[in-house]
Design a protein around this motif. Structure first.
Motif, PDB file in Angstrom:
ATOM      1  N   LEU A  44       0.806  -1.187   0.080  1.00  0.00           N
ATOM      2  CA  LEU A  44      -0.225  -0.088   0.073  1.00  0.00           C
ATOM      3  C   LEU A  44       0.848   1.476  -0.032  1.00  0.00           C
ATOM      4  O   LEU A  44       0.547   2.290  -0.718  1.00  0.00           O
ATOM      5  CB  LEU A  44      -0.937  -0.078   1.274  1.00  0.00           C
ATOM      6  CG  LEU A  44      -2.045  -0.812   1.377  1.00  0.00           C
ATOM      7  CD1 LEU A  44      -2.684  -0.867   2.590  1.00  0.00           C
ATOM      8  CD2 LEU A  44      -3.139  -0.421   0.247  1.00  0.00           C
ATOM      9  N   SER A  45       1.900   1.218   0.915  1.00  0.00           N
ATOM     10  CA  SER A  45       2.946   2.329   0.765  1.00  0.00           C
ATOM     11  C   SER A  45       3.567   2.588  -0.424  1.00  0.00           C
ATOM     12  O   SER A  45       3.626   3.788  -0.794  1.00  0.00           O
ATOM     13  CB  SER A  45       3.930   2.205   2.221  1.00  0.00           C
ATOM     14  OG  SER A  45       4.502   3.320   2.174  1.00  0.00           O
ATOM     15  N   LEU A  46       4.024   1.318  -0.960  1.00  0.00           N
ATOM     16  CA  LEU A  46       4.622   1.487  -2.325  1.00  0.00           C
ATOM     17  C   LEU A  46       3.774   2.157  -3.204  1.00  0.00           C
ATOM     18  O   LEU A  46       4.259   3.038  -4.248  1.00  0.00           O
ATOM     19  CB  LEU A  46       5.111   0.234  -2.740  1.00  0.00           C
ATOM     20  CG  LEU A  46       6.200   0.080  -3.936  1.00  0.00           C
ATOM     21  CD1 LEU A  46       7.520   1.127  -3.907  1.00  0.00           C
ATOM     22  CD2 LEU A  46       6.355  -1.180  -4.536  1.00  0.00           C
ATOM     23  N   THR A  47       2.454   1.737  -3.411  1.00  0.00           N
ATOM     24  CA  THR A  47       1.503   2.291  -4.341  1.00  0.00           C
ATOM     25  C   THR A  47       1.361   3.630  -4.074  1.00  0.00           C
ATOM     26  O   THR A  47       1.386   4.473  -5.054  1.00  0.00           O
ATOM     27  CB  THR A  47       0.117   1.501  -4.133  1.00  0.00           C
ATOM     28  OG1 THR A  47       0.574   0.235  -4.370  1.00  0.00           O
ATOM     29  CG2 THR A  47      -0.825   2.054  -5.032  1.00  0.00           C
ATOM     30  N   LEU A 166       6.373   8.204   6.044  1.00  0.00           N
ATOM     31  CA  LEU A 166       5.007   8.298   5.153  1.00  0.00           C
ATOM     32  C   LEU A 166       5.006   7.208   4.128  1.00  0.00           C
ATOM     33  O   LEU A 166       3.889   6.399   3.886  1.00  0.00           O
ATOM     34  CB  LEU A 166       5.035   9.438   4.284  1.00  0.00           C
ATOM     35  CG  LEU A 166       3.877   9.761   3.484  1.00  0.00           C
ATOM     36  CD1 LEU A 166       2.538   9.793   4.306  1.00  0.00           C
ATOM     37  CD2 LEU A 166       3.925  11.100   2.608  1.00  0.00           C
ATOM     38  N   PHE A 167       6.204   6.624   3.822  1.00  0.00           N
ATOM     39  CA  PHE A 167       6.235   5.641   2.978  1.00  0.00           C
ATOM     40  C   PHE A 167       7.325   4.449   3.567  1.00  0.00           C
ATOM     41  O   PHE A 167       8.386   4.610   3.709  1.00  0.00           O
ATOM     42  CB  PHE A 167       7.019   6.070   1.642  1.00  0.00           C
ATOM     43  CG  PHE A 167       6.391   7.146   0.891  1.00  0.00           C
ATOM     44  CD1 PHE A 167       5.249   7.056   0.375  1.00  0.00           C
ATOM     45  CD2 PHE A 167       6.841   8.370   0.928  1.00  0.00           C
ATOM     46  CE1 PHE A 167       4.604   8.190  -0.207  1.00  0.00           C
ATOM     47  CE2 PHE A 167       6.554   9.635   0.360  1.00  0.00           C
ATOM     48  CZ  PHE A 167       5.475   9.347  -0.306  1.00  0.00           C
ATOM     49  N   ALA A 168       6.485   3.337   4.039  1.00  0.00           N
ATOM     50  CA  ALA A 168       7.087   2.525   4.857  1.00  0.00           C
ATOM     51  C   ALA A 168       7.051   0.779   4.507  1.00  0.00           C
ATOM     52  O   ALA A 168       6.138   0.747   3.697  1.00  0.00           O
ATOM     53  CB  ALA A 168       6.707   2.594   6.258  1.00  0.00           C
ATOM     54  N   THR A 169       7.991  -0.075   4.906  1.00  0.00           N
ATOM     55  CA  THR A 169       7.717  -1.393   4.664  1.00  0.00           C
ATOM     56  C   THR A 169       6.637  -2.040   5.710  1.00  0.00           C
ATOM     57  O   THR A 169       6.172  -1.270   6.346  1.00  0.00           O
ATOM     58  CB  THR A 169       9.367  -2.064   5.045  1.00  0.00           C
ATOM     59  OG1 THR A 169       9.485  -1.817   6.476  1.00  0.00           O
ATOM     60  CG2 THR A 169      10.465  -1.311   4.354  1.00  0.00           C
ATOM     61  N   ASP A 170       6.531  -3.389   5.471  1.00  0.00           N
ATOM     62  CA  ASP A 170       5.607  -4.072   6.106  1.00  0.00           C
ATOM     63  C   ASP A 170       5.959  -3.895   7.801  1.00  0.00           C
ATOM     64  O   ASP A 170       5.215  -4.097   8.464  1.00  0.00           O
ATOM     65  CB  ASP A 170       5.675  -5.403   5.672  1.00  0.00           C
ATOM     66  CG  ASP A 170       4.897  -5.845   4.601  1.00  0.00           C
ATOM     67  OD1 ASP A 170       4.297  -4.740   4.037  1.00  0.00           O
ATOM     68  OD2 ASP A 170       5.217  -6.840   3.904  1.00  0.00           O
TER      69      ASP A 170
END
Length: 289
Positions: A44-47, A166-170
């Motif tokens: 979701l974050s990568l999207t 804001l943009f994070a891994t699992d």
């Protein structure tokens, strides 16, 4: 050897269709360290990241850390970097109900505040100028909608928003350079012939946005503002003239008006004395006859 070896090799702009394909793999597909899933934080974050880069052109260094050992700092984007505007009200910490109520009819969207970057080390040039990301419910790719999806799936409130990438891994850590570069390489390898994969990098999002805005007729001053450039040189380096631009203008050559003259080719009366006076003024002396 030869002239081609002296050329500057720059990356190519992505196309919107290729960008969309990067987030359209079947659920369960594993790409580098990511798994395509509508519920996993990392995907979701990568999207959301890809949607944001499409609309902002941020550099890879602005949205990731260099190493897993690097700690998250206030120089990176956090949840506090975004503020929602819903029904005309600015909401830095929205509830799920407020996020669910977002609509383009209300001119809803997200304000994103850029942080320091390599071209703005202390944030004095651009960090005081927010980026507006309008909400679109049905657009194929929309940054405001993607950011809201992350906030709804993994809520974060109060002071925690300042400490959450804001943009994070699992696992909630910021993306690393290796993770992003591996994903883009492997994803493009599934979409393109092997020899074309090397044409692109994360900087291709920035080149895409500049080139797309120019193609749509956006004034150069606005392109510089949206890409956070101070110089015309950067603009002219990244905006790539496309086939359509050449075709549009070359097709109109038969009706172009090219009646123009240089002063030397206009009929005139000879005036030798004037020529001598002008020469004397700039050369400092009158030439010998």
């Amino acid at each position: 050897w030869g002239p081609r070896h002296l050329m500057v090799h720059r990356k190519e702009p992505l196309t919107f269709q290729l960008i969309q394909a990067l987030i359209s793999f079947p659920v369960g597909t594993k790409i580098a360290s990511f798994t395509v899933s509508p519920i996993l934080k990392g995907w979701l974050s990568l999207t959301a990241l890809i949607a944001c880069l499409t609309s902002t052109g941020f550099r890879r260094s602005e949205v990731s850390v260099d190493s897993p050992r690097d700690v998250f700092t206030q120089r990176q984007f956090s949840r506090a970097s975004i503020v929602y505007k819903i029904k005309g009200v600015e909401l830095p910490d929205p509830t799920d109900d407020e996020l669910d109520s977002m609509s383009e009819l209300n001119i809803d969207g997200v304000y994103l505040t850029p942080g320091p970057s390599k071209a703005d080390f202390d944030g004095s040039k651009w960090s005081d100028k927010v980026i507006w990301l309008p909400f679109r419910a049905t657009a194929p790719l929309n940054a405001a909608r993607a950011l809201a999806a992350v906030d709804k799936a993994y809520p974060c409130h109060g002071h925690d928003r300042t400490q959450t990438p804001l943009f994070a891994t699992d696992t909630g850590k910021p993306f690393t350079r290796h993770q992003l570069e591996s994903f883009l390489h492997d994803a493009l390898s599934l979409l393109l012939p092997a020899e074309q994969v090397k044409w692109y990098s994360w900087h291709s999002f920035r080149i895409f946005l500049a080139t797309a805005l120019a193609d749509l007729g956006c004034p150069e001053a606005n392109i510089k503002r949206m890409l956070r450039w101070s110089s015309d040189q950067a603009l002219h380096t990244y905006v790539r003239p496309g086939d359509d631009m050449y075709t549009e203008h070359l097709d109109r050559l038969p009706v172009a008006h090219t009646v123009a003259k240089q002063a030397a080719n206009v009929a005139h009366v000879d005036n030798p004395r004037r020529d001598i006076d002008i020469y004397a003024q700039y050369a400092g002396r009158v030439p010998h006859a």
